[in-house]
Design a protein around this motif. Structure first.
Motif, PDB file in Angstrom:
ATOM      1  N   ILE A 339      -5.374   3.269  -5.517  1.00  0.00           N
ATOM      2  CA  ILE A 339      -4.355   4.505  -5.932  1.00  0.00           C
ATOM      3  C   ILE A 339      -3.506   4.235  -4.685  1.00  0.00           C
ATOM      4  O   ILE A 339      -2.060   4.387  -4.805  1.00  0.00           O
ATOM      5  CB  ILE A 339      -5.094   5.674  -4.839  1.00  0.00           C
ATOM      6  N   ALA A 340      -3.340   3.935  -3.518  1.00  0.00           N
ATOM      7  CA  ALA A 340      -1.706   2.766  -2.586  1.00  0.00           C
ATOM      8  C   ALA A 340      -1.605   2.221  -3.278  1.00  0.00           C
ATOM      9  O   ALA A 340      -0.370   2.078  -3.061  1.00  0.00           O
ATOM     10  CB  ALA A 340      -3.010   2.578  -1.054  1.00  0.00           C
ATOM     11  N   LYS A 341      -2.013   1.658  -3.474  1.00  0.00           N
ATOM     12  CA  LYS A 341      -1.882   0.452  -4.656  1.00  0.00           C
ATOM     13  C   LYS A 341      -0.171   0.934  -5.498  1.00  0.00           C
ATOM     14  O   LYS A 341       1.017   0.956  -6.456  1.00  0.00           O
ATOM     15  CB  LYS A 341      -1.998  -1.277  -4.732  1.00  0.00           C
ATOM     16  N   ALA A 342      -1.153   2.440  -6.502  1.00  0.00           N
ATOM     17  CA  ALA A 342       0.242   2.683  -7.548  1.00  0.00           C
ATOM     18  C   ALA A 342       1.219   2.891  -7.177  1.00  0.00           C
ATOM     19  O   ALA A 342       1.638   3.768  -7.924  1.00  0.00           O
ATOM     20  CB  ALA A 342      -1.158   3.585  -8.081  1.00  0.00           C
ATOM     21  N   LEU A 343       1.562   3.601  -6.115  1.00  0.00           N
ATOM     22  CA  LEU A 343       2.105   4.296  -5.699  1.00  0.00           C
ATOM     23  C   LEU A 343       3.619   3.423  -5.496  1.00  0.00           C
ATOM     24  O   LEU A 343       4.909   3.311  -5.411  1.00  0.00           O
ATOM     25  CB  LEU A 343       2.272   4.696  -4.104  1.00  0.00           C
ATOM     26  N   GLY A 344       2.911   2.462  -5.192  1.00  0.00           N
ATOM     27  CA  GLY A 344       4.177   0.762  -5.693  1.00  0.00           C
ATOM     28  C   GLY A 344       5.107   0.847  -4.383  1.00  0.00           C
ATOM     29  O   GLY A 344       4.168   1.065  -2.796  1.00  0.00           O
ATOM     30  N   THR A 345       6.474   0.471  -4.118  1.00  0.00           N
ATOM     31  CA  THR A 345       7.324   0.176  -2.622  1.00  0.00           C
ATOM     32  C   THR A 345       8.673   0.574  -2.502  1.00  0.00           C
ATOM     33  O   THR A 345       8.439   1.277  -3.619  1.00  0.00           O
ATOM     34  CB  THR A 345       7.011  -1.093  -1.852  1.00  0.00           C
ATOM     35  N   PRO A 346       8.914   1.903  -1.813  1.00  0.00           N
ATOM     36  CA  PRO A 346      10.208   2.036  -2.140  1.00  0.00           C
ATOM     37  C   PRO A 346      11.188   1.135  -2.089  1.00  0.00           C
ATOM     38  O   PRO A 346      10.534  -0.324  -1.543  1.00  0.00           O
ATOM     39  CB  PRO A 346      10.873   2.586  -0.386  1.00  0.00           C
ATOM     40  N   SER A 347      12.456   1.067  -2.889  1.00  0.00           N
ATOM     41  CA  SER A 347      13.429   0.037  -2.727  1.00  0.00           C
ATOM     42  C   SER A 347      13.724  -0.590  -1.532  1.00  0.00           C
ATOM     43  O   SER A 347      13.784   0.349  -0.396  1.00  0.00           O
ATOM     44  CB  SER A 347      14.762   1.075  -3.604  1.00  0.00           C
ATOM     45  N   GLY A 358     -12.630   1.734   7.606  1.00  0.00           N
ATOM     46  CA  GLY A 358     -14.077   2.050   7.877  1.00  0.00           C
ATOM     47  C   GLY A 358     -14.077   4.173   6.636  1.00  0.00           C
ATOM     48  O   GLY A 358     -13.293   4.675   5.882  1.00  0.00           O
ATOM     49  N   GLY A 359     -14.954   3.919   6.263  1.00  0.00           N
ATOM     50  CA  GLY A 359     -15.486   4.824   5.364  1.00  0.00           C
ATOM     51  C   GLY A 359     -14.813   4.995   4.482  1.00  0.00           C
ATOM     52  O   GLY A 359     -14.889   6.269   3.783  1.00  0.00           O
ATOM     53  N   GLY A 360     -14.735   3.941   3.982  1.00  0.00           N
ATOM     54  CA  GLY A 360     -14.143   4.206   2.690  1.00  0.00           C
ATOM     55  C   GLY A 360     -12.522   3.926   2.063  1.00  0.00           C
ATOM     56  O   GLY A 360     -11.761   4.419   1.881  1.00  0.00           O
ATOM     57  N   ARG A 361     -12.101   3.871   3.668  1.00  0.00           N
ATOM     58  CA  ARG A 361     -10.408   4.409   3.982  1.00  0.00           C
ATOM     59  C   ARG A 361      -9.922   3.297   3.668  1.00  0.00           C
ATOM     60  O   ARG A 361      -9.997   2.325   4.105  1.00  0.00           O
ATOM     61  CB  ARG A 361     -10.503   5.164   5.056  1.00  0.00           C
ATOM     62  N   ALA A 362      -8.508   3.781   2.681  1.00  0.00           N
ATOM     63  CA  ALA A 362      -7.799   2.525   2.520  1.00  0.00           C
ATOM     64  C   ALA A 362      -6.260   2.779   3.378  1.00  0.00           C
ATOM     65  O   ALA A 362      -5.900   3.487   3.060  1.00  0.00           O
ATOM     66  CB  ALA A 362      -7.613   2.387   1.026  1.00  0.00           C
ATOM     67  N   ARG A 363      -5.898   1.475   4.006  1.00  0.00           N
ATOM     68  CA  ARG A 363      -4.605   1.220   4.186  1.00  0.00           C
ATOM     69  C   ARG A 363      -4.117   0.395   3.395  1.00  0.00           C
ATOM     70  O   ARG A 363      -3.721  -0.700   3.578  1.00  0.00           O
ATOM     71  CB  ARG A 363      -4.460   1.590   5.646  1.00  0.00           C
ATOM     72  N   VAL A 364      -2.974   0.810   3.506  1.00  0.00           N
ATOM     73  CA  VAL A 364      -1.743  -0.106   2.842  1.00  0.00           C
ATOM     74  C   VAL A 364      -0.067  -0.532   4.303  1.00  0.00           C
ATOM     75  O   VAL A 364       0.066   0.746   4.614  1.00  0.00           O
ATOM     76  CB  VAL A 364      -1.182  -0.232   1.012  1.00  0.00           C
ATOM     77  N   GLU A 365       0.448  -1.572   4.051  1.00  0.00           N
ATOM     78  CA  GLU A 365       1.599  -1.317   4.823  1.00  0.00           C
ATOM     79  C   GLU A 365       2.370  -1.854   4.301  1.00  0.00           C
ATOM     80  O   GLU A 365       2.098  -3.316   3.477  1.00  0.00           O
ATOM     81  CB  GLU A 365       0.955  -2.767   5.896  1.00  0.00           C
ATOM     82  N   LEU A 366       3.460  -1.589   4.206  1.00  0.00           N
ATOM     83  CA  LEU A 366       4.822  -2.305   3.415  1.00  0.00           C
ATOM     84  C   LEU A 366       5.877  -2.437   4.824  1.00  0.00           C
ATOM     85  O   LEU A 366       5.755  -1.386   5.943  1.00  0.00           O
ATOM     86  CB  LEU A 366       5.766  -0.229   2.522  1.00  0.00           C
ATOM     87  N   THR A 367       6.814  -2.803   4.235  1.00  0.00           N
ATOM     88  CA  THR A 367       7.848  -3.465   5.387  1.00  0.00           C
ATOM     89  C   THR A 367       9.334  -3.714   5.124  1.00  0.00           C
ATOM     90  O   THR A 367       9.356  -4.459   3.798  1.00  0.00           O
ATOM     91  CB  THR A 367       6.717  -4.526   6.170  1.00  0.00           C
TER      92      THR A 367
END
Length: 446
Positions: A339-347, A358-367
């Motif tokens: 789901i997080a990856k499907a958001l894509g990235t801003p320009s 933890g607990g199945g929670r996912a975090r993605v970081e964009l730079t």
């Protein structure tokens, strides 16, 4: 201190600064008409606010005055007046509570004894019950908003209170409150309820006996994650108060202590009697042993064998359940990561990391690289457009029902954007942080 000596409404003269917070300052003043000392709250507006945001802040202070004025209770601050200064800003005139706040006491004295905290909690609960019965949810219970005067305990600062019948000043998905004392549902951008105030009461009592909040982190976002997904740090000094704080700091609002049960527990503690962690029970008496070789003895051996087999089957079932649980957790993380990856990235941004927090929670970081001539400022008061751009990017993404206004972290180096997904799992919060020459965006899905 340039306002020292200022005269408001031709009667209230400012005589000293009592304290200062995120939304304003509180002054000691002299009511020259009635010849008494009062406290006056001044609203201080950030310079970056536009006209619409300025009106929202002004409306919040007016609502604080209305909310407190609706309540007549010895444990709730008394509002005497609402006046307007020369600059059209409202000032709330309140009773002066002379001994400072619970937060001040903890800073000066350190953790308090459990029985003393139980007495403070009992008065806080009584005041909260009066507010809830009047249709008011405080939403910002914390040590700094608990005033002390001798044996009296007084709740103050209804600036972000939710009032039944009033138009809301908090947009759907917007996160309001103090991170370390906010309930999990508030962190997720859901409406605060009476049960949310009870969570914050639990966090306040925990802080009073331990000398620190139950959830901490290196950033505002880390505190939010801890509140939503982690157990509180063990309360090593709570002693007999431990069942109370544990019963209030439950993630599910429906599982928290009710006000009636809590009232009984705090009353018992305040009288010096311990509160049992579980309901008392009578010990089972062992029957006399049967004679060897008797039918009863043979039957006992057969029952022992049957119980042993049952225990072995139960152990296997527990092991299988644990395997299924962890497999589901891993599967939930994979699903949330997609789901997080499907958001894509801003320009201008690239995805640089992904993590199971933890607990199945996912975090993605964009730079993204920041280009700023003459050095990059790390305060969001000068870079609020960065947060607004991320918020606008989120608003057009599928699966997102609402996006709150950016909330500035206390260090002013990051902001949190509360997100309400169309359905769970979904994006629940986004943190935007400034780090030297780059902008870091952390998106979390749960």
């Amino acid at each position: 201190m340039e306002d020292l000596g200022r005269l408001l409404a031709h009667r209230y003269r400012l005589t000293g600064l009592l304290g200062q917070g995120g939304m304003g300052a509180v002054w000691r003043a002299r009511d020259e008409q009635l010849n008494r000392d009062v406290a006056i709250k001044e609203l201080q507006l950030p310079e970056h606010l536009d006209a619409a945001q300025r009106q929202i802040w002004l409306a919040r202070l007016n609502r604080e005055a209305r909310a407190a004025a609706r309540l007549k209770h010895p444990g709730i601050i008394t509002v005497h007046d609402l006046v307007t200064g020369d600059d059209e800003r409202p000032w709330i005139v309140m009773e002066l509570v002379r001994d400072g706040s619970l937060g001040d006491l903890l800073k000066a004295q350190g953790p308090l004894a459990p029985q003393q905290v139980a007495g403070i909690g009992l008065q806080m609960l009584d005041a909260l019950r009066a507010a809830h019965q009047a249709g008011i949810t405080h939403r910002d219970i914390k040590p700094a908003n608990v005033l002390l005067e001798g044996d009296r305990v007084v709740l103050t600062d209804f600036g972000i209170a939710a009032v039944d019948g009033d138009d809301t000043l908090t947009r759907s998905g917007e996160v309001m409150g103090t991170p370390a004392f906010m309930s999990p549902e508030q962190v997720r951008g859901l409406p605060a309820t009476a049960e949310s105030d009870l969570w914050s009461l639990g966090a306040t009592l925990y802080t009073a006996v331990e000398g620190r909040p139950p959830f901490t982190g290196t950033s505002t976002g880390a505190v939010y994650v801890a509140v939503a997904t982690e157990d509180p740090a063990p309360a090593t000094h709570a002693g007999p108060l431990e069942p109370v704080v544990n019963g209030l700091l439950r993630k599910d609002p429906a599982q928290r202590l009710t006000t009636d049960h809590l009232y009984a527990m705090l009353t018992q503690l305040g009288s010096g009697h311990p509160v049992p962690a579980q309901p008392p029970h009578q010990p089972l008496m062992a029957p006399p042993a049967p004679a060897p070789g008797s039918p009863a003895a043979r039957g006992g051996r057969l029952r022992w064998v049957a119980l042993s087999i049952a225990a072995a089957v139960a152990a296997v079932a527990v092991a299988v359940s644990a395997f299924v649980f962890f497999a589901r957790t891993d599967s939930a993380y994979d699903h949330n990561l997609r789901i997080a990856k499907a958001l894509g990235t801003p320009s201008g941004y690239t995805r640089t990391a992904e993590k199971n927090v933890g607990g199945g929670r996912a975090r993605v970081e964009l730079t993204a690289t920041r280009t700023c001539g003459g050095g990059c400022s790390e305060t969001f008061t000068a870079n609020m457009d960065t947060c607004k751009a991320i918020r606008e990017w989120l608003m057009i993404k599928p699966g997102i029902a609402a996006v709150g206004s950016p909330m500035l972290a206390p260090d002013e180096r990051s902001c949190i954007v509360g997100v309400k997904p169309v359905r769970a799992p979904g994006v629940i919060q986004v943190e935007v942080a400034l780090q030297n020459d780059r902008t870091l965006v952390r998106i979390e899905v749960a």
